[in-house]
Motif scaffolding. Structure first.
Motif, PDB file in Angstrom:
ATOM      1  N   GLY A  18       0.826  -1.199   0.000  1.00  0.00           N
ATOM      2  CA  GLY A  18       0.000   0.000   0.000  1.00  0.00           C
ATOM      3  C   GLY A  18       0.859   1.247   0.000  1.00  0.00           C
ATOM      4  O   GLY A  18       2.085   1.196  -0.183  1.00  0.00           O
ATOM      5  N   ASP A  55       0.693  -8.876   2.242  1.00  0.00           N
ATOM      6  CA  ASP A  55      -0.303  -7.948   1.692  1.00  0.00           C
ATOM      7  C   ASP A  55      -1.342  -8.728   0.911  1.00  0.00           C
ATOM      8  O   ASP A  55      -1.007  -9.638   0.150  1.00  0.00           O
ATOM      9  N   GLY A 103      -3.525  -1.731  -2.863  1.00  0.00           N
ATOM     10  CA  GLY A 103      -2.193  -2.304  -2.785  1.00  0.00           C
ATOM     11  C   GLY A 103      -1.781  -2.818  -4.153  1.00  0.00           C
ATOM     12  O   GLY A 103      -2.582  -3.433  -4.861  1.00  0.00           O
TER      13      GLY A 103
END
Length: 357
Positions: A10, A32, A38
């Motif tokens: 991100g 993530d 992202g």
């Protein structure tokens, strides 16, 4: 040595990862989910770097988190992963509850299990750094003093309420179970690689596309603006020297009304990439205010500056110019992160309820 970073694809997380690897050879495991905000594109500068490993998984997945901790044995967890856009929290609060509350709870539970199994020398140096927001403190009037770490929590949006809840869980895990936690509350971040739904990149990208520059209400809502590289410096400082169980406010000492900030962006764009039809400021459009829109945020960062020796380096003027220059030079990144769904969401969000006043 290894650190585990959540949400490292991100905006703030990717800047932290890139910044960390320019200053250290310590390895990063990057967890993530790669949601809309992202992107692998934000990590291209370290593509192929053996010091970085991206794991695509959900912080709510207990097995995935536990396995990562056992396999990589990080000396610290730096927790960025969160849903963070107020407007989206008004549309779908449940997503924010799941990621920000349930996700943080799962990380804390897995981290505590891992921590309790560490030998004493590794346990003594282990840290869980939780990155939060000044929005948990609510709203200030024009003449109220800036938020200090002792301010009561008064969240006004589903986003800030979910972050406040996660902060309380982090505090409870330290005081109830002895997990060595640290918490930071930051003001509004800006800089490279910020998804173009937030004010500054939205204004830059809309201006370059000759689209309206939407400003909520009268534009006099005030925010304290913090360049993301200054924030990353502060996080490294807190991780290295912060007192366990403590919270540190991280602010940029740059309060600006939204309308003044947007005009400053337009002025800089007028110089850096002039518009044939006139000033970019002519594209400014006032739209209906968002529900529960906090009037002012301001950070008192004297605790981190006096105790840990950190202070911001960027002014709004220097930081905005550098940010615009980055976006002008990185159109490929912008094209990689945008989608038709995102553009449709923006059109619906800002074209409804236009306010000609």
């Amino acid at each position: 040595m290894t650190i585990l970073v959540t949400g490292g694809a991100g905006f703030i997380g990717s800047n932290f990862v890139l910044d960390w690897l320019t200053q250290s050879d310590e390895r990063i495991v990057n967890l993530d989910k790669l949601t809309y905000a992202g992107s692998r594109a934000s990590l291209l500068p370290i593509d192929g770097d053996d010091r970085h490993q991206l794991i695509v998984a959900d912080i709510c997945d207990e097995r995935a988190v536990s396995d990562l901790l056992v396999e990589h044995r990080p000396r610290a967890v730096v927790h960025f992963a969160a849903e963070s856009h107020v407007d989206r929290s008004l549309d779908d609060p449940g997503v924010f509850l799941r990621t920000n509350i349930d996700g943080t709870f799962n990380l804390l539970r897995c981290a505590l299990t891992f921590f309790r199994q560490l030998p004493s020398n590794e346990a003594a140096s282990f840290r869980f750094l939780h990155v939060s927001t000044d929005e948990v403190y609510g709203s200030l009037s024009a003449d109220e003093p800036a938020f200090s770490e002792s301010n009561a929590y008064r969240p006004n949006s589903p986003y800030s309420a979910s972050k406040a809840a996660s902060d309380h869980f982090v505090r409870a895990w330290h005081h109830s179970f002895g997990l060595p936690t640290l918490t930071t509350q930051c003001s509004n971040n800006y800089g490279p690689r910020q998804f173009p739904e937030k004010l500054i990149p939205l204004v830059i990208t809309n201006a370059l596309a000759e689209k309206p520059l939407p400003i909520y209400g009268d534009g006099r809502n005030v925010r304290d603006w913090l360049h993301v590289s200054d924030h990353c410096d502060a996080l490294r400082c807190v991780l290295a020297s912060g007192t366990l169980g403590e919270t540190y406010n991280v602010g940029g000492n740059n309060e600006r009304a939204n309308i003044d900030l947007v005009r400053a962006i337009c002025t800089a764009l007028d110089e850096l990439q002039p518009r044939a039809a006139g000033s970019y400021a002519e594209l400014i459009t006032f739209v209906k205010d968002r529900p529960g829109h906090d009037r002012r945020y301001a950070i008192d960062n004297r605790k981190i500056t006096s105790q840990l020796g950190w202070s911001p380096r960027h002014t709004v003027e220097s930081g905005i110019r550098a940010t615009i220059e980055w976006y002008l030079a990185n159109s490929q990144w912008l094209n990689a992160v945008r989608s038709e769904a995102h553009e449709a969401w923006l059109d619906q969000q800002y074209r409804e309820g236009e306010n000609p006043a």
